[in-house]
Design a protein around this motif. Structure first.
Motif, short mmCIF file in Angstrom:
data_model
loop_
_atom_site.label_atom_id
_atom_site.label_comp_id
_atom_site.label_asym_id
_atom_site.label_seq_id
_atom_site.Cartn_x
_atom_site.Cartn_y
_atom_site.Cartn_z
N SER A 52 1.52 14.53 -12.62
CA SER A 52 2.58 14.83 -11.65
C SER A 52 3.84 14.04 -12.00
CB SER A 52 2.13 14.46 -10.24
OG SER A 52 3.19 14.63 -9.32
N THR A 53 4.98 14.68 -11.81
CA THR A 53 6.26 14.01 -12.05
C THR A 53 7.13 14.01 -10.81
OG1 THR A 53 7.24 16.07 -12.84
CG2 THR A 53 6.25 14.61 -14.49
N ARG A 54 6.59 14.51 -9.69
CA ARG A 54 7.41 14.68 -8.50
C ARG A 54 7.08 13.70 -7.38
NH1 ARG A 54 6.55 20.82 -7.14
NH2 ARG A 54 4.40 20.15 -7.56
N ALA A 55 6.23 12.75 -7.64
CA ALA A 55 5.80 11.84 -6.59
C ALA A 55 6.75 10.64 -6.48
CB ALA A 55 4.39 11.34 -6.85
N SER A 56 6.91 10.16 -5.26
CA SER A 56 7.72 8.97 -5.02
C SER A 56 7.00 8.08 -4.03
CB SER A 56 9.09 9.37 -4.45
OG SER A 56 9.80 8.23 -4.01
N GLY A 57 7.06 6.79 -4.27
CA GLY A 57 6.43 5.84 -3.36
C GLY A 57 7.32 5.45 -2.21
N ALA A 95 0.83 -1.20 0.00
CA ALA A 95 0.00 0.00 0.00
C ALA A 95 0.86 1.25 0.00
CB ALA A 95 -0.92 0.00 1.21
N GLY A 96 0.49 2.22 -0.84
CA GLY A 96 1.16 3.50 -0.89
C GLY A 96 0.17 4.62 -0.60
N LEU A 97 0.69 5.81 -0.35
CA LEU A 97 -0.16 6.95 -0.04
C LEU A 97 0.41 8.18 -0.71
CD1 LEU A 97 -2.60 7.95 1.69
CD2 LEU A 97 -0.91 8.62 3.41
N GLN A 98 -0.43 8.89 -1.46
CA GLN A 98 -0.06 10.16 -2.06
C GLN A 98 -1.09 11.21 -1.66
OE1 GLN A 98 2.73 10.83 -3.73
NE2 GLN A 98 3.41 8.70 -3.51
N ARG A 99 -0.66 12.45 -1.55
CA ARG A 99 -1.57 13.51 -1.09
C ARG A 99 -1.40 14.79 -1.90
NH1 ARG A 99 1.68 12.69 3.41
NH2 ARG A 99 -0.08 11.83 4.55
N ALA A 100 -2.48 15.56 -1.95
CA ALA A 100 -2.48 16.90 -2.52
C ALA A 100 -2.94 17.87 -1.43
CB ALA A 100 -3.41 16.97 -3.72
N VAL A 101 -2.25 19.00 -1.30
CA VAL A 101 -2.54 19.98 -0.25
C VAL A 101 -2.74 21.34 -0.90
CG1 VAL A 101 -1.74 21.02 1.90
CG2 VAL A 101 -1.11 18.64 1.35
N ARG A 102 -3.80 22.05 -0.49
CA ARG A 102 -4.05 23.40 -1.00
C ARG A 102 -3.64 24.43 0.04
NH1 ARG A 102 -7.95 25.61 1.81
NH2 ARG A 102 -9.60 24.32 2.73
N PRO A 103 -3.34 25.63 -0.37
CA PRO A 103 -3.11 26.71 0.60
C PRO A 103 -4.44 27.23 1.11
CG PRO A 103 -2.87 27.55 -1.62
CD PRO A 103 -3.10 26.06 -1.76
N GLY A 104 -4.38 28.04 2.16
CA GLY A 104 -5.59 28.69 2.65
C GLY A 104 -6.14 28.05 3.90
N PRO A 105 -7.34 28.50 4.33
CA PRO A 105 -7.91 28.03 5.60
C PRO A 105 -8.42 26.60 5.50
CG PRO A 105 -9.46 29.44 4.45
CD PRO A 105 -8.19 29.49 3.66
N ALA A 118 3.28 5.85 -8.23
CA ALA A 118 3.24 6.98 -7.30
C ALA A 118 2.87 8.28 -8.02
CB ALA A 118 4.58 7.11 -6.58
N PRO A 119 3.47 8.61 -9.19
CA PRO A 119 3.03 9.82 -9.90
C PRO A 119 1.57 9.76 -10.32
CG PRO A 119 5.18 9.12 -10.70
CD PRO A 119 4.67 8.02 -9.84
N GLY A 120 1.09 8.57 -10.71
CA GLY A 120 -0.30 8.45 -11.10
C GLY A 120 -1.25 8.72 -9.95
N ALA A 121 -0.92 8.22 -8.77
CA ALA A 121 -1.77 8.48 -7.60
C ALA A 121 -1.70 9.93 -7.18
CB ALA A 121 -1.33 7.56 -6.45
N LYS A 122 -0.50 10.55 -7.29
CA LYS A 122 -0.36 11.97 -6.95
C LYS A 122 -1.21 12.83 -7.91
CE LYS A 122 1.55 15.59 -4.92
NZ LYS A 122 1.04 16.68 -5.73
N THR A 123 -1.19 12.51 -9.19
CA THR A 123 -2.02 13.24 -10.16
C THR A 123 -3.49 13.11 -9.83
OG1 THR A 123 -0.35 12.93 -11.89
CG2 THR A 123 -2.59 13.43 -12.60
N LEU A 124 -3.88 11.89 -9.44
CA LEU A 124 -5.28 11.66 -9.09
C LEU A 124 -5.68 12.51 -7.88
CD1 LEU A 124 -7.80 10.05 -9.76
CD2 LEU A 124 -6.94 8.21 -8.30
N ALA A 125 -4.81 12.60 -6.87
CA ALA A 125 -5.11 13.43 -5.70
C ALA A 125 -5.22 14.91 -6.10
CB ALA A 125 -4.03 13.24 -4.63
N ASP A 126 -4.31 15.36 -6.97
CA ASP A 126 -4.37 16.75 -7.45
C ASP A 126 -5.70 17.02 -8.15
OD1 ASP A 126 -1.84 17.26 -6.46
OD2 ASP A 126 -0.83 16.86 -8.37
#
Length: 708
Positions: free
Chosen positions: A400-405, A302-312, A327-335
């Motif tokens: 995404s091209t910056r994700a790593s598992g 199991a792997g985990l990727q996340r997307a985070v936005r700025p703000g409140p 890992a890049p595919g999951a990161k893109t999906l989170a984005d």
């Protein structure tokens, strides 16, 4: 006046998986096609093996790693055996118990192509090549419509189902010692399809008439409700489901936009303005979206990727997807999911006249006089007017091209190979005084994955066999190509050399300095000879030249070329203690490892070398007296610098004078003495031999020849 509310399917992918999906052509169609449950497949369900009644069985697509469900099992099978001898006088025999189990594990609710690797409690027990790394029998049933009943289940139960259309495997007599004598948790690499699977393939298998998109994944496990599965597929495409005729189609932002225009303020059938707009606060949108998934590059862990936005905002939304993604595919999906959530803050309402009846939830629309593209969420039809609710189509996110598992300690998938066995009767490797003969067993394997083998021994020609436990840690083993004669046993041989060829290229030999040799480093056995070496020179092709030699250690016999070489390390040594009555008998030792089609056998004659004293040394004759120096089975370090301890019950020797050569002459005299000397008159053409008489056996002979 009747009101009909049509809602788009797949407005969001949320919750554990799937989240709210809405209806298709009203609740009637929604329930008939998709069912009422919203819960979809969970990532954790594939990681832990279960045996609970009612556990959902996934339909597997592509290649994925699953635990499965135990559907049948026998009671544990107990085997009793000896522990292999602890050694020595007065020590009790150890009785050991081992256990095995036979059971069946259901993997997939649809047929598969094959099974790849298998892990038990995280340890690899079946390699990618199909080689088992445990001594057991495995049968894989792929779920064909002509699938037969498993013979073991049939023999145990009498009548048993064949589970046609379902894939399962059966373990027969899986040894449990390495798993705490309990059934281990298995995970299995299943190849259901020979290539990556498309969302269209999965959708069609779930709902007749469902047309999926073009995205592909390496593996997919469909379980839980149909609604939940379709939600996962929509999330993979960054799309949503919409009704088309009697079926469903996966719509995306790339669909052609339908131009719409409101009917104006004067529509009397609906209250409120013809157009409306609202924007929810930003803190209603999750600040972080996490995607749980499986990653093939990490052994499907199991792997985990996340997307985070700025703000409140502080909330986190986690979506578990039983899908094999990079890992890049999951990161893109989170984005993309985060961008969708932010876009969905905005809602538009529009009122249309009769033309609005053609607008179906799920369509992509272009609003007259408005920029951008919009997704129709639902339509309320009252009288002659239709009110639409719309949300902006989220912008397309670049991959995404910056994700790593991250790194993973993958289980080594190394071949096991046949057992390489060396058995020798050696003097005790420490100062233990043996009261019964002992065999020293060293074993390795032809493959790097070899770990151990079960041992049996027989002293009656194979009529009966006694269990002797298992071999030790894998030993460095080879064969002797060339060997120098023993020049001396008291000082280091700086001129002689021994050439050995190791069995495996992944093993090697090291040098040892003088202090290391004193401490017992680089101790090896050649046939029945214990020796040490100070320098090991690699010659290529697994061959090594050994120099700076210490030969015939602890009074052992000299070895010869063509024999087995084995490096002696404490963890690799196993011993078999035998009765005194076995001295002189042929001992047969069997080793049976996972990679052995048939047990490996070694036969050796038990000479008593493990309990006899070493042969005397410094035999010489002068002034009518034959003298020699006694050696001992103990005190080899000679730490006090005085005479070695006797350790035998009494000091005794047998001196034999033979006419002519010792090999074929007549015995002239055979004398017993309790002193390391004997008066003998000078004799012509004779040989004199001296043996020390030990508590349990005589030493080897040392000889002196008179020519005249």
């Amino acid at each position: 006046m009747a009101t009909l509310v049509l809602t788009a399917l797949g407005t969001a992918v949320g919750g554990p998986i799937g989240g709210a999906i809405g209806g298709v052509l009203g609740n009637l169609v929604d329930r008939r096609v998709l069912g009422t449950a919203r819960e979809g497949p969970r990532l954790t369900e594939l990681a832990v093996q279960t045996s609970s009644y009612g556990t959902p069985i996934p339909q597997l697509f592509g290649a994925i790693r699953v635990a499965g469900t135990v559907i049948w099992a026998t009671d544990l099978k107990e085997a009793r055996g000896g522990g292999g001898g602890g050694g020595g006088k007065g020590q009790p025999t150890t009785t050991t118990y081992s256990y095995s189990a036979s059971f069946a594990v259901l993997l997939s609710a649809r047929a598969i192509r094959r099974v790849g690797r298998i892990w038990a409690d995280g340890r690899l027990i079946r390699g990618a090549a199909g080689d088992l790394k445990v001594k057991a029998t495995l049968r894989v049933h792929t779920g064909g419509e002509d699938q037969p009943v498993d013979p073991l289940i049939a023999s145990a139960e009498g009548a048993a189902p064949a589970y046609r259309g379902m894939a399962y495997l059966v373990w027969e007599d899986l040894p449990l010692a390495e798993f705490g004598n309990r059934l281990p948790s298995l995970t299995v690499e299943v190849v259901a399809d020979d290539a990556p699977v498309s969302t269209a393939t999965v959708a069609a298998a779930m709902v007749a008439g469902a047309a999926g998109g073009t995205a592909t994944v390496a593996g997919f496990a469909a379980s839980g409700s149909v609604r939940g599965v379709l939600a996962v597929l929509a999330g993979l495409e960054d799309g949503w489901w919409m009704p088309v005729g009697a079926g469903l189609r996966l719509a995306t932002a790339s669909d052609e936009a339908r131009s719409i225009e409101d009917a104006g303020v004067g529509v009397a059938a609906l209250e409120g303005p013809a157009r409306g707009r609202s924007i929810a606060p930003l803190d209603r949108v999750p600040r972080t979206i996490e995607i749980g998934h499986y990653e093939a590059a990490r052994d499907y862990q199991a792997g985990l990727q996340r997307a985070v936005r700025p703000g409140p905002g502080r909330s986190t939304q986690r979506t578990e997807m039983p899908v094999v993604l990079t890992a890049p595919g999951a990161k893109t999906l989170a984005d993309r999911m985060l961008a969708r959530a932010e876009a969905d803050r905005t809602r538009r309402t529009m009122t249309l006249g009769l033309a609005g009846m053609e607008i179906v939830p799920g369509m992509v629309a272009a609003i007259a006089g408005e920029a951008g593209r919009w997704r129709v969420l639902d339509a309320t039809v009252t009288g002659m007017a239709t009110r639409l609710t719309l949300a902006p189509v989220a912008p397309t996110m670049l991959p995404s091209t910056r994700a790593s598992g991250g790194r993973v300690a993958a289980a080594v998938d190394a071949p096991i190979g046949a057992t390489l066995l060396h058995v020798a009767e050696l003097p005790a490797l420490d100062d233990t005084l043996l009261a019964a003969p002992r065999l020293t067993v060293l074993a390795g394997g032809a493959g790097a994955g070899w770990r151990q083998a079960a041992l049996l021994w027989s002293a009656d020609g194979g009529a009966s066999w006694t269990p002797a436990g298992t071999t030790g840690a894998p030993a460095v083993i080879g064969t002797v190509e060339a060997i120098a004669p023993v020049a001396t046993t008291t000082v280091r041989d700086m001129a002689g050399a021994i050439v050995v060829q190791l069995a495996r290229a992944d093993t090697m030999l090291d040098d040892a300095d003088d202090a290391g040799l004193v401490d017992g480093a680089n101790l090896a056995v050649i046939g029945g000879e214990l020796m040490q070496f100070g320098h090991a020179e690699p010659l290529g092709d697994r061959r090594w030249r050994l120099t700076r030699l210490l030969r015939a250690r602890r009074g052992s016999d000299a070895g010869a070329a063509g024999g087995r070489f084995a490096l002696i390390e404490p963890a690799a040594v196993r011993t078999i203690d035998l009765p005194l009555a076995a001295i002189g008998a042929e001992i047969r030792v069997l080793a049976s490892g996972v990679g052995d089609a048939d047990p490996v056998e070694v036969r050796t004659r038990l000479t008593g070398a493990s309990v006899r004293p070493p042969a005397p040394v410094h035999l010489h004759y002068a002034d009518g007296v034959l003298r020699w120096t006694r050696r001992s089975r103990a005190g080899w370090r000679w730490s006090d610098g005085v005479e070695a301890p006797l350790v035998e019950e009494t000091e005794a020797y047998r001196v034999t004078v033979t006419a002519g050569d010792v090999a074929g002459g007549d015995v002239v005299s055979d004398v017993a003495t309790d002193r390391p000397w004997l008066a003998i008159p000078t004799m012509a053409d004779a040989t004199v031999t001296v043996r020390q008489v030990g508590t349990w056996a005589e030493s080897a002979a040392v000889s002196l020849r008179w020519d005249g």
